[in-house]
Write an enzyme that holds these catalytic residues in place. Structure first.
Site, PDB file in Angstrom:
ATOM      1  N   LYS A 277      23.928 -10.363   3.164  1.00 38.08           N
ATOM      2  CA  LYS A 277      25.338 -10.755   3.268  1.00 38.08           C
ATOM      3  C   LYS A 277      26.057 -10.004   4.374  1.00 38.08           C
ATOM      4  O   LYS A 277      27.256 -10.144   4.549  1.00 38.08           O
ATOM      5  CB  LYS A 277      26.059 -10.505   1.934  1.00 38.08           C
ATOM      6  CG  LYS A 277      25.527 -11.364   0.787  1.00 38.08           C
ATOM      7  CD  LYS A 277      26.277 -11.082  -0.499  1.00 38.08           C
ATOM      8  CE  LYS A 277      25.645 -11.799  -1.688  1.00 38.08           C
ATOM      9  NZ  LYS A 277      25.834 -11.074  -2.949  1.00 38.08           N
TER      10      LYS A 277
ATOM     11  N   ARG B 212       0.821  -1.208   0.000  1.00 33.22           N
ATOM     12  CA  ARG B 212       0.000   0.000   0.000  1.00 33.22           C
ATOM     13  C   ARG B 212       0.857   1.261   0.000  1.00 33.22           C
ATOM     14  O   ARG B 212       0.717   2.142  -0.844  1.00 33.22           O
ATOM     15  CB  ARG B 212      -0.908  -0.018   1.226  1.00 33.22           C
ATOM     16  CG  ARG B 212      -1.809   1.189   1.389  1.00 33.22           C
ATOM     17  CD  ARG B 212      -2.496   1.129   2.758  1.00 33.22           C
ATOM     18  NE  ARG B 212      -3.172  -0.139   2.929  1.00 33.22           N
ATOM     19  CZ  ARG B 212      -4.400  -0.402   2.456  1.00 33.22           C
ATOM     20  NH1 ARG B 212      -5.065   0.547   1.824  1.00 33.22           N
ATOM     21  NH2 ARG B 212      -4.953  -1.580   2.630  1.00 33.22           N
ATOM     22  N   THR B 213       1.775   1.334   0.954  1.00 36.60           N
ATOM     23  CA  THR B 213       2.615   2.526   1.077  1.00 36.60           C
ATOM     24  C   THR B 213       3.525   2.683  -0.142  1.00 36.60           C
ATOM     25  O   THR B 213       3.690   3.779  -0.675  1.00 36.60           O
ATOM     26  CB  THR B 213       3.468   2.440   2.365  1.00 36.60           C
ATOM     27  OG1 THR B 213       2.589   2.303   3.484  1.00 36.60           O
ATOM     28  CG2 THR B 213       4.317   3.678   2.534  1.00 36.60           C
TER      29      THR B 213
ATOM     30  N   HIS C   6       6.223   6.919  11.123  1.00 37.08           N
ATOM     31  CA  HIS C   6       5.662   6.765   9.788  1.00 37.08           C
ATOM     32  C   HIS C   6       5.081   8.135   9.430  1.00 37.08           C
ATOM     33  O   HIS C   6       3.875   8.302   9.337  1.00 37.08           O
ATOM     34  CB  HIS C   6       4.588   5.685   9.793  1.00 37.08           C
ATOM     35  CG  HIS C   6       4.101   5.282   8.425  1.00 37.08           C
ATOM     36  ND1 HIS C   6       4.679   5.739   7.265  1.00 37.08           N
ATOM     37  CD2 HIS C   6       3.077   4.483   8.051  1.00 37.08           C
ATOM     38  CE1 HIS C   6       4.029   5.203   6.233  1.00 37.08           C
ATOM     39  NE2 HIS C   6       3.061   4.458   6.685  1.00 37.08           N
TER      40      HIS C   6
ATOM     41  N   ARG D 225      11.611   2.002   3.805  1.00 38.32           N
ATOM     42  CA  ARG D 225      10.865   1.339   4.886  1.00 38.32           C
ATOM     43  C   ARG D 225      11.806   0.340   5.524  1.00 38.32           C
ATOM     44  O   ARG D 225      12.479  -0.416   4.809  1.00 38.32           O
ATOM     45  CB  ARG D 225       9.674   0.600   4.317  1.00 38.32           C
ATOM     46  CG  ARG D 225       8.906  -0.133   5.412  1.00 38.32           C
ATOM     47  CD  ARG D 225       7.482   0.112   5.255  1.00 38.32           C
ATOM     48  NE  ARG D 225       6.630  -0.356   6.263  1.00 38.32           N
ATOM     49  CZ  ARG D 225       5.424   0.166   6.462  1.00 38.32           C
ATOM     50  NH1 ARG D 225       5.009   1.193   5.732  1.00 38.32           N
ATOM     51  NH2 ARG D 225       4.633  -0.308   7.378  1.00 38.32           N
TER      52      ARG D 225
END
Lengths: 333, 333, 333
Positions: C109, C79-80, C158, C130
């Site tokens: 890694k 969604r974001t 957020h 994110r």
């Protein structure tokens, strides 16, 4: 037309997404094969041919400039997704991609498809959706205020594949009326051959041959439908004979995943009808071999070089059909 | 040239993808380091420098406007993929992305690479492919009618990395002839250091120092090749001494995944040769430290601020090299 | 202003990313709610409204033409991500996508976030990130020479969600001073309600009602902060009464994942406060229901048709806020 009164139950249409506007139809969504009649198919194929010209000669097309397509894929299908995304970009449009919406999106948190659609429609101008549940595309279209294209919903429909198959036959053979088509392989589970049989019934004097191992024979619903539509069909176990008579041999993959534990049954079914040089040697000069791909060994690789091997051209036609549908849904005829 | 007669067996070239057209070479595909000779490298580096100007001064470049690149990645490599996609977009081109083709695509159903390529070439103008099998890129190029760029095929080749390494040395040190390079770390498994050694042999009076823990020493094939090419090389266990003599210290990561259960061997190898402030203190003023990234702790973080730490500039040079190759393959010189 | 001297500890700001330039603020990064004061919010909202006009009337906008955004997602959030990518493309910009950076990238890694950022900043003009760790966005911004937008960092911030919530209240109710807001549902774990409470404290005469099951009540830190800021708040167990008094009922999902094995506690909390037709019947005519989505059944589906159901408009406002931020960070006011 009276032909359309009777409908195959498993493909039963509940409402139409194509409406007549003047002489041409207005397409709102692409949900299922049943929404297309002969006239509409012809019109779409004309646009597909224009798209072929554009793809070949106008690399910087701006027909869909400023439009944004969301590919909302609840199960991965790289081939179909790339075909749609290429179609959009070849026309100057832009793309938002989700190739694993089932696992990654809010669906995993329990959001309904309807809520997802109402969010994604705010970010895009058209949604191309692949889903694991039959009927999902119809539900999406009922919710959305923007066009929805069904890129496959579970065992249900995959209408753009059906359209590109019919389009390929017309392009390769030159006509659809009076055509003789051999459908070969997994006819019980194959979504594409079922849809193709359904659409071919819209044309005149079509004859269909079913060539399938016993365990995956064409089901009765399609046979009854064809009979009611006045389409001649017969079952055969002799691929050579069928190949020698047909304009199109449409081969399909035996789907291993349908056999579960019964590997021996799968192996038996799989080896039964192979299109190889021997089959090609009896195929008429003007006839072609088609396949929805991916292929395993049901067509041998040495057939590829034969000009009658049409399956990669068929895949490419998917691009033109999808370009045509995107154009029609977003900017009209 | 006679130099090119002898070839390192593990990098053995079977056919060439670069052909002479007038004074310049025509690039058809980018498959392996062996297809580039000194002249071609110089020409590509010139274009890379133009690309740097474009990236810095012409944000709206349209050089590849209307072209579509497919990134067909059978194993994920976000860094390499983003670098190619950025290169394409910086030149005004468009991208189709598959970052997990192995799991998601028809490959999972048993489709051959050749069939996949014949489908994807219908949707795009160039394919950038990463694959888990050595030789996959060559097979793709043999099938495709559009250019293929190898973005790494298993333990085999990763030619754009090799090119950006040589380009970085030229940009940072100002020349390639007469250069002294210390290759440090995992020389047995490192694809990048093997390719770099191979390409450096095309220049005059090059001297190479190998500095590696015993378990991951440079293999004999490259050493023999260098000897046959007349390149001076020696093995050393003294990183300080090597660093004080070299123009380039090329550090690499010890790859844990190569050691399996033998964690103690890994830990011993890993801690042996670290580039830190002490090493930097003996490095010549004009010399640089390179690394293909990702880095763990084989270069300490406090080295980053040193102007001789060239590894992030090196990563950026990958963008220019890839812009150059995309331009050359799609629109020519 | 004196109001800003006291800060909620869990939202504690360490340095500012907004600097005054003439009359307007210069945005460098978007990291956390605390960097926005009332004046800056008002200015951003003005730009968001312009973006709404552009999205509706100028499909081919070129405001961000030639700019490249990288969406670096260490945990998936379709969604974001789609909202940001749509925002970028609606303004003519281009996008590089990684939706599973944690598993696919060099992070697996052992590469540090800082090294990843220094590589990705070479490929793009702005990074939308994110991450699963609180503070990751701040670390990225400290490293990067290009703007960073925090699209959620673990249990931390957020900020674009917080901004779109406040923007939606202003758009829907017409003002922010004197507003009465009911925060309902999971107030203990909900990042959005905590940030919203924090931002609402910047306005005058705000009153906040907390309506939450006992196990997920609003924590003391926010309550203390509101008290210190002079914001009136009270806790209630009567959703009907609160709904009848509020301008905004902000419902949230009870997050099952927070309850672990205690399914019975979850079920009890989940069923306690539902926004349904009965609640709507006492809601004032001018008031609205908001929800950050995804929704399960904490708002019944029959509420969707009510014009006071603002949650899908709220999701759409996220697009406008993100368009505004991208424009401000890349080309300024």
């Amino acid at each position: 037309s009276p032909k359309n009164v009777v409908r195959c139950s498993v493909l039963g249409v509940q409402n139409s997404h194509a409406f007549s506007v003047g002489k041409k139809f207005q397409l709102d969504d692409v949900i299922e094969g049943q929404q297309f009649d002969r006239g509409l198919l012809g019109n779409i194929f004309e646009v597909a041919r224009e798209m072929e010209m554009i793809e070949k000669n106008s690399p910087g097309s701006k027909i869909l400039k400023g439009y944004l397509m969301a590919t909302l894929f609840y199960e991965p299908s790289t081939r179909t997704r790339l075909s749609f995304e290429s179609a959009m970009k070849r026309l100057g449009g832009e793309v938002l991609t989700t190739e694993n919406a089932r696992e990654f999106s809010s669906a995993a948190k329990g959001e309904t498809l309807e809520d997802t659609i109402r969010t994604v429609e705010g970010y895009s101008d058209i949604i191309v959706m692949r889903h694991f549940e039959s009927g999902a595309a119809r539900r999406a279209a009922a919710t959305a205020s923007i066009p929805i294209i069904n890129a496959g919903d579970g065992p249900g429909q995959h209408p753009t594949q059906a359209l590109l198959d019919v389009y390929t036959i017309e392009r390769e053979v030159g006509r659809l009326d009076g055509i003789k088509v051999g459908l070969v392989g997994d006819l019980a589970n194959g979504r594409t051959v079922r849809s193709l049989a359904y659409l071919l019934a819209k044309y005149n004097n079509v004859k269909i041959f079913f060539v399938a191992p016993d365990v995956v024979k064409m089901k009765d619903d399609i046979k009854s439908y064809l009979t009611l539509q006045g389409v001649q069909w017969e079952e055969s176990t002799d691929l050579m004979e069928v190949a020698s008579m047909c304009d199109v041999v449409y081969q399909t993959r035996i789907q291993k995943e349908r056999f579960g534990e019964q590997i021996d049954l799968y192996e038996e079914a799989r080896g039964k009808y192979i299109v190889d040089q021997k089959v090609m040697s009896v195929l008429q000069k003007h006839a072609v071999v088609m396949h929805p791909l991916p292929r395993l060994d049901e067509i041998t690789v040495d057939v590829d070089a034969d000009p009658r091997a049409a399956y990669f051209r068929q895949a490419k036609n998917g691009l033109y059909i999808r370009m045509a549908l995107l154009k029609l849904l977003l900017v009209g005829w």
